[in-house]
Structures are given as C-alpha cells and as structure tokens.
Design a protein around this motif. Structure first.
Motif, mmCIF file in Angstrom:
data_model
loop_
_atom_site.group_PDB
_atom_site.id
_atom_site.type_symbol
_atom_site.label_atom_id
_atom_site.label_comp_id
_atom_site.label_asym_id
_atom_site.label_seq_id
_atom_site.Cartn_x
_atom_site.Cartn_y
_atom_site.Cartn_z
ATOM 1 N N UNK A 299 12.723 0.993 -6.805
ATOM 2 C CA UNK A 299 13.811 1.290 -7.501
ATOM 3 C C UNK A 299 13.317 2.387 -8.290
ATOM 4 N N UNK A 300 14.167 2.784 -8.905
ATOM 5 C CA UNK A 300 14.310 4.248 -9.908
ATOM 6 C C UNK A 300 14.293 3.803 -11.698
ATOM 7 N N UNK A 301 13.072 4.542 -11.909
ATOM 8 C CA UNK A 301 13.287 3.441 -13.387
ATOM 9 C C UNK A 301 13.488 4.021 -14.545
ATOM 10 N N UNK A 302 13.837 5.158 -14.243
ATOM 11 C CA UNK A 302 14.482 6.605 -15.208
ATOM 12 C C UNK A 302 15.836 7.493 -14.951
ATOM 13 N N UNK A 303 16.259 7.252 -13.834
ATOM 14 C CA UNK A 303 17.417 7.597 -13.346
ATOM 15 C C UNK A 303 17.502 9.389 -13.294
ATOM 16 N N UNK A 304 16.527 10.223 -12.883
ATOM 17 C CA UNK A 304 16.241 11.273 -12.779
ATOM 18 C C UNK A 304 15.959 11.388 -10.864
ATOM 19 N N UNK A 305 16.395 10.359 -10.165
ATOM 20 C CA UNK A 305 16.723 10.530 -8.580
ATOM 21 C C UNK A 305 17.034 9.522 -7.849
ATOM 22 N N UNK B 175 0.610 -1.456 0.488
ATOM 23 C CA UNK B 175 0.098 0.219 -0.504
ATOM 24 C C UNK B 175 0.602 0.836 0.338
ATOM 25 N N UNK B 176 0.434 2.494 -0.758
ATOM 26 C CA UNK B 176 1.125 3.404 -1.031
ATOM 27 C C UNK B 176 0.476 4.691 -0.981
ATOM 28 N N UNK B 177 0.546 4.817 0.942
ATOM 29 C CA UNK B 177 0.074 6.553 1.216
ATOM 30 C C UNK B 177 0.915 7.767 0.529
ATOM 31 N N UNK B 178 2.288 7.238 0.474
ATOM 32 C CA UNK B 178 2.775 8.715 -0.652
ATOM 33 C C UNK B 178 1.597 9.350 -1.838
ATOM 34 N N UNK B 179 1.480 11.096 -2.370
ATOM 35 C CA UNK B 179 0.666 11.318 -2.490
ATOM 36 C C UNK B 179 1.672 12.204 -3.535
ATOM 37 N N UNK B 180 2.373 11.971 -4.997
ATOM 38 C CA UNK B 180 3.105 12.568 -4.865
ATOM 39 C C UNK B 180 2.456 13.031 -6.471
ATOM 40 N N UNK B 181 2.179 14.316 -7.015
ATOM 41 C CA UNK B 181 1.912 14.568 -8.216
ATOM 42 C C UNK B 181 3.338 15.161 -9.498
ATOM 43 N N UNK B 182 4.058 16.420 -8.758
ATOM 44 C CA UNK B 182 5.364 16.728 -9.537
ATOM 45 C C UNK B 182 6.993 17.330 -8.096
ATOM 46 N N UNK C 263 5.604 10.498 -11.232
ATOM 47 C CA UNK C 263 5.149 12.236 -11.232
ATOM 48 C C UNK C 263 6.337 12.777 -12.005
ATOM 49 N N UNK C 264 6.215 13.621 -11.799
ATOM 50 C CA UNK C 264 7.062 14.501 -12.820
ATOM 51 C C UNK C 264 7.967 16.343 -11.801
ATOM 52 N N UNK C 265 9.235 15.973 -12.551
ATOM 53 C CA UNK C 265 10.352 17.112 -11.645
ATOM 54 C C UNK C 265 10.579 17.935 -13.117
ATOM 55 N N UNK C 266 10.226 19.381 -12.459
ATOM 56 C CA UNK C 266 10.464 20.314 -13.442
ATOM 57 C C UNK C 266 11.598 21.255 -12.731
ATOM 58 N N UNK C 267 11.754 21.609 -14.274
ATOM 59 C CA UNK C 267 13.526 22.609 -14.052
ATOM 60 C C UNK C 267 13.565 23.006 -13.281
ATOM 61 N N UNK D 245 10.428 12.467 -16.035
ATOM 62 C CA UNK D 245 9.450 11.792 -15.979
ATOM 63 C C UNK D 245 9.500 11.002 -15.366
ATOM 64 N N UNK D 246 9.268 10.889 -13.518
ATOM 65 C CA UNK D 246 10.001 9.358 -12.821
ATOM 66 C C UNK D 246 9.066 8.801 -12.575
ATOM 67 N N UNK D 247 9.782 7.255 -12.646
ATOM 68 C CA UNK D 247 8.277 5.778 -12.249
ATOM 69 C C UNK D 247 9.234 5.363 -11.537
ATOM 70 N N UNK D 248 8.904 5.491 -10.407
ATOM 71 C CA UNK D 248 9.549 4.743 -8.899
ATOM 72 C C UNK D 248 9.041 3.291 -8.295
ATOM 73 N N UNK D 249 9.341 2.409 -8.633
ATOM 74 C CA UNK D 249 8.763 0.800 -8.772
ATOM 75 C C UNK D 249 8.909 0.107 -7.105
ATOM 76 N N UNK D 250 8.033 0.045 -6.568
ATOM 77 C CA UNK D 250 7.722 -0.420 -5.037
ATOM 78 C C UNK D 250 7.700 -2.105 -4.269
#
Length: 324
Positions: free
Chosen positions: A261-267, A231-238, A304-308, A281-286
């Motif tokens: 785990x990170x799927x895109x390497x932005x974190x 169950x994920x309780x974090x609510x992250x949009x950007x 979620x999206x990481x803005x400049x 755009x970052x996708x985290x897999x739990x």
C-alpha cells in the motif's frame, strides 16, 4: 398320632370288642431332642383274650438346617468385610447359639489378593437335633478404579506434534502397586503437521490391568495460528519521474501473497508492481492480515524519494553567423 395294631382276633371280634383297651403313652414332647423314645402300652383286659402288649418306638429324626455363608463384595486393596452366616430351618425357638458345635468360616483372600472370586467356606459343625447342610458363599473382589488422563498439548500450525503424554493418578494405586503393574493405553491424535489451526482430541484407547479398572480421560491438542515474518529484498533509495515500473521484492515466511500500500500517493500499485506518478517522498507499507492458520504479519515499510524529471535543453546553432 400314635396307632395300635392287633393280631389274633377271632369270631369277628375287633378292638371295640375288648373289655378294657390298653392305654398308650410316650415320654416325648415337641421340645425333645432327636433320638428314640419308647411308646408304652399299659393296662387293658378282656374275658376272651390274654393280652400281650408290645411297646413301639418313636424315632425323632434330626431336622434339616441350612447354613449359608452370605456372599460379600469388596474393592481390591481393602480389608475383607465381616463375614456372616444365615440359617434356615430352626424350630422350637432354637437359634445359632443352640447348636452343639457351630461350623467354622474361612476364605483364602488377603488384602493383597487379586481381583476375582473367592470361595467363603463353611466347615465342620454338628448338633444333636439338626442335620447341617452347609452352603458356601462367594467373596467378590472388584477392580479398583485407576484414573489416567491425557495431558493437553499446544503447538503452532506447521510444526510437528509434541510428544503425547498421560498422567496416572499415583494415589489410586494400593498394595505397593505402580505403573509397572498395568498395561498403558495407546495415546494418539488425528492431527498431522498439515492440520489446520484448531483443537484436536488426544485419545486414550485400550490398556488393561488385573486389579484396576482404567478410567481413561482424553486430552486436547491445540494447534495455534503460526506467526509470519516479512522480509524485503528490494533496495530502493530514489527514483525519477519517467522511470519504468518496478516490482517490490518481498516475501513472507508463510508464503502468502503480501499486500503493498502507498502512504503518499506518488505511485500507483498493481499487486506489488509500482508505477511512478509524481515526485516526492514515498512510503510503501508491506503487510499481510493473516488467515485461519497465520497471525497477521508485522508490517514493513520502504521509503524512497522520487525526483522530478530533468529538463532537456536544446541549442540551435543554425543561424550562428547572423548578426543580432
């Protein structure tokens, strides 16, 4: 061998002194019945003696004959076997059929008789030539085998044990008997709610019955791996470059530590702590791969999206009066 005795000799005379010794006879052969037979003296003479002949008696006694009821065995619920008799002591070619009155045989055990020992009795019987010695036998009624099987059971890790049950082979019962006619064995297992996944013996112990030999077969309790849900309780949009590190709030019904785990390497990730590295755009897999007691969890994702970072524009008004 028949013998003679003498009384009355004189002058040193002996039986050999007689002119004519009397003859001896008896009307009894080896095949004659028991009873009394006269031993007869006949003839005989002497110049010196007046012979007085006294006959004797041959007593043919009855012969001992041992008659034995032979021991027998059967199972509880079966018909009695054929009962038989053995003889020891016949003579002159005699056989059981030669007896004047053969003994009767009886046993107080019906098809419904309980397991145990019962006397096979010989009664009566007589014969002119035999003194009957009757030896009783024993009928042994053995317990019948009765199969009891602990049923196999399955549960998942962390659950209470299911009800443990056993099966009685009803076709093993006879004489209208049923489960109420036996004392059931105890049924147990060493597995508790905290036991690891694996196989545990379901054991049958003790139990008894008057007429049945209980054949106990143990069963198996299989403790299977439990499922786990994330169950994920974090609510992250950007997020925005420069934002502080943040923690992914998620948990599993197993209580085990999750893998992020990170799927895109932005974190970059330290456990479930996320540090922003670049925009995109970052996708985290739990997920969790499972262990000896839990199956792998179905993975969940957060996208979620990481803005400049927004540019900072500085305005300098210190030379505002200087002509350009």
């Amino acid at each position: 061998e028949f013998t003679l005795s003498y009384s009355g000799f004189a002058n040193g005379d002996t039986p050999a002194s007689l002119t004519d010794v009397p003859s001896l006879s008896v009307l009894a052969s080896v095949g004659n019945d028991a009873g009394e037979y006269e031993i007869s003296l006949n003839g005989g003479s002497d110049d010196n003696y007046e012979l007085e002949l006294v006959n004797g008696i041959l007593l043919v006694e009855k012969r001992d004959l041992m008659i034995t009821a032979e021991d027998k065995t059967r199972m509880y619920g079966e018909e009695n076997p054929e009962f038989t008799i053995s003889y020891s002591g016949f003579a002159n070619g005699d056989a059981p059929a030669s007896l004047t009155d053969a003994p009767s045989l009886s046993v107080l055990a019906s098809i419904a008789a309980d397991a145990g020992e019962y006397e096979i009795s010989l009664n009566g019987g007589s014969d002119n030539n035999y003194e009957l010695e009757l030896v009783n036998g024993t009928l042994l009624i053995e317990k019948k085998n009765l199969s009891l099987v602990a049923e196999n059971k399955t549960r998942k890790y962390g659950e209470q044990n299911p009800e443990l049950t056993l099966v009685v082979e009803e076709e093993d019962f006879v004489n209208g008997d049923g489960i109420e006619d036996i004392t059931l064995p105890n049924i147990s297992t060493n597995a508790t709610i905290d036991s690891d996944a694996g196989e545990y013996t379901i054991q049958l112990t003790d139990g008894s019955a008057v007429n049945y030999e209980l054949q106990l077969t143990n069963g198996t309790l299989t403790v299977a791996k439990a499922d786990q849900d994330i169950t994920i309780t974090s609510d992250i949009e950007f997020k925005t470059i420069g934002d502080a590190d943040f923690v992914i709030e998620a948990g599993s019904t197993s209580g085990l530590a999750l893998v992020v785990q990170s799927s895109n390497g932005h974190v970059t990730l330290t456990g479930n702590t996320v540090s922003i590295v670049s925009a995109g755009s970052e996708t985290l897999t739990i997920s969790h791969p499972g262990n000896s007691n839990y199956n792998p969890a179905e993975s969940k994702t957060i996208t979620f999206c990481i803005n400049p970072a927004k540019p900072t524009i500085a305005t300098d008004f210190s030379n505002a009066d200087t002509p350009v």
